[in-house]
Design a protein around this motif. Structure first.
Motif, short mmCIF file in Angstrom:
data_model
loop_
_atom_site.label_atom_id
_atom_site.label_comp_id
_atom_site.label_asym_id
_atom_site.label_seq_id
_atom_site.Cartn_x
_atom_site.Cartn_y
_atom_site.Cartn_z
N MET A 1 -9.50 9.70 -9.40
CA MET A 1 -8.16 10.05 -9.86
C MET A 1 -7.54 11.09 -8.91
O MET A 1 -8.20 12.04 -8.50
N GLN A 2 -6.27 10.89 -8.57
CA GLN A 2 -5.61 11.81 -7.65
C GLN A 2 -5.40 13.18 -8.28
O GLN A 2 -5.16 13.30 -9.49
N PRO A 3 -5.43 14.24 -7.45
CA PRO A 3 -5.05 15.57 -7.96
C PRO A 3 -3.63 15.55 -8.50
O PRO A 3 -2.78 14.76 -8.06
N GLU A 10 4.10 12.05 -5.35
CA GLU A 10 4.52 10.64 -5.36
C GLU A 10 5.73 10.43 -6.27
O GLU A 10 6.62 9.63 -5.96
N GLU A 11 5.76 11.15 -7.40
CA GLU A 11 6.90 11.03 -8.31
C GLU A 11 8.17 11.58 -7.66
O GLU A 11 9.26 10.99 -7.78
#
Length: 350
Positions: A1-3, A10-11
């Protein structure tokens, strides 16, 4: 899972790609974004920094963060900031402010930043070369850091030292004026009428600690006083343990100066547990002006470290170096901040 910070990055990128924010737009402040997304401020800061380093955002001090035309990352020059091994866990107040100042100013001036550490100096040098980092600011904590900075210089890397550089090479440095700051703190206590001092010193191999010890000794000896000096560390535990031992020995001074705010906070806890009131019976002075200091009871007097400004100036000096402009080494002032933890000794009060 990404930090979390990468997810948020990304958002934010999605909002740029969708046209919600276009080139030239000033995006919401990092505080506002933290509130909007319900995350910590540092998470937002890391997310914005990732986009700045990718060439999609640009911070401009005093104005905000703006969307810019995308550039290929390889076309954006990169500066390096070399830190001690495991710097994240060494001190939650010292290194992050230097990193923030260096990163903010570098990105504002159109540079990417590579953060490295000295856990494996040769591997780090190879990585610097692979990333085409030709200029590095080195945070110097111990003598071996000085030697590693000189080694980078010998390999053709432009180097600026963060902290007082005492070597023989032509390395420009930017440093807090630790010595003068601690000297002024001691003089303040002398002016209040104190004559019995204890100094909680820092690690003997730490460059900052050495400068602070020199400043305290210089000020007190010039006034005819020889402080009791207790060696130790910067942490709360070190300050607590040394002060507890001091209390047990029956040699409690009227003024206690600590090498760091954290050590001072530990000292204040030991004094409180022994029923010794600050500042009614003992005045306490810290060093650093870290965030918790103003919220202690009583609030802790301290010497302010201009760490963010050190990071900003280190970035500017590096850019001067690679542009062929030779800059002079600089010391940034460390002013004394008087709060509730210092007062005249009880016998001197009217």
């Amino acid at each position: 899972m990404q930090p979390k910070y990468l997810q948020l990055s990304e958002e934010l990128q999605r909002r740029i790609d969708s046209g919600e924010w276009t080139t030239g737009d000033c995006i919401p402040s990092e505080v506002a974004l933290a509130k909007e997304y319900g995350v910590a401020y540092m998470t937002v800061r890391a997310a914005v920094s990732a986009l700045a380093q990718a060439g999609r955002l640009r911070r401009i001090r005093g104005r905000g963060t703006f969307v810019v035309e995308p550039r290929q990352p390889d076309t954006i020059p990169m500066l390096g900031l070399l830190l001690p091994p495991k710097w994240h866990g060494l001190d939650p107040f010292y290194f992050p402010q230097i990193v923030a100042g260096f990163t903010d100013r570098s990105e504002e001036l159109g540079y990417r930043v590579h953060l490295g550490d000295r856990s494996e100096p040769l591997i780090e040098f190879i990585q610097l070369r692979e990333l085409h980092v030709g200029a590095v600011a080195c945070v110097m904590i111990q003598e071996r850091d000085v030697q590693e900075a000189e080694s980078l210089l010998d390999r053709g890397v432009a180097v600026v030292a963060i902290n007082h550089y005492q070597g023989s090479r032509r390395i420009t440095s930017i440093s807090p004026d630790n010595r003068h700051g601690s000297s002024e703190a001691a003089r303040l206590l002398l002016s209040l009428g104190h004559r019995r001092f204890t100094y909680l010193a820092g690690p003997p191999d730490n460059l900052d600690a050495g400068q602070r010890l020199l400043g305290v000794r210089q000020a007190l000896r010039s006034a005819g006083h020889r402080p009791a000096i207790l060696p130790g560390g910067f942490s709360e535990a070190s300050g607590y343990e040394r002060t507890a031992e001091l209390i047990r020995s029956g040699s409690v001074p009227t003024a206690l100066i600590a090498c760091s705010d954290l050590a001072a906070i530990g000292a204040m806890k030991a004094l409180a547990e022994a029923g010794i009131r600050v500042p009614d019976e003992v005045s306490v002075m810290g060093f650093g002006d870290f965030r918790p200091s103003a919220y202690m009871h009583p609030s802790l007097s301290s010497v302010q470290l201009p760490l963010y400004g050190v990071g900003v100036r280190a970035s500017e000096l590096l850019i001067d170096e690679i542009s062929g402009r030779r800059a002079q080494s600089q010391l940034l002032p460390c002013p004394v901040l008087v709060r509730e933890s210092v007062a005249p000794p009880r016998a001197d009060r009217s």
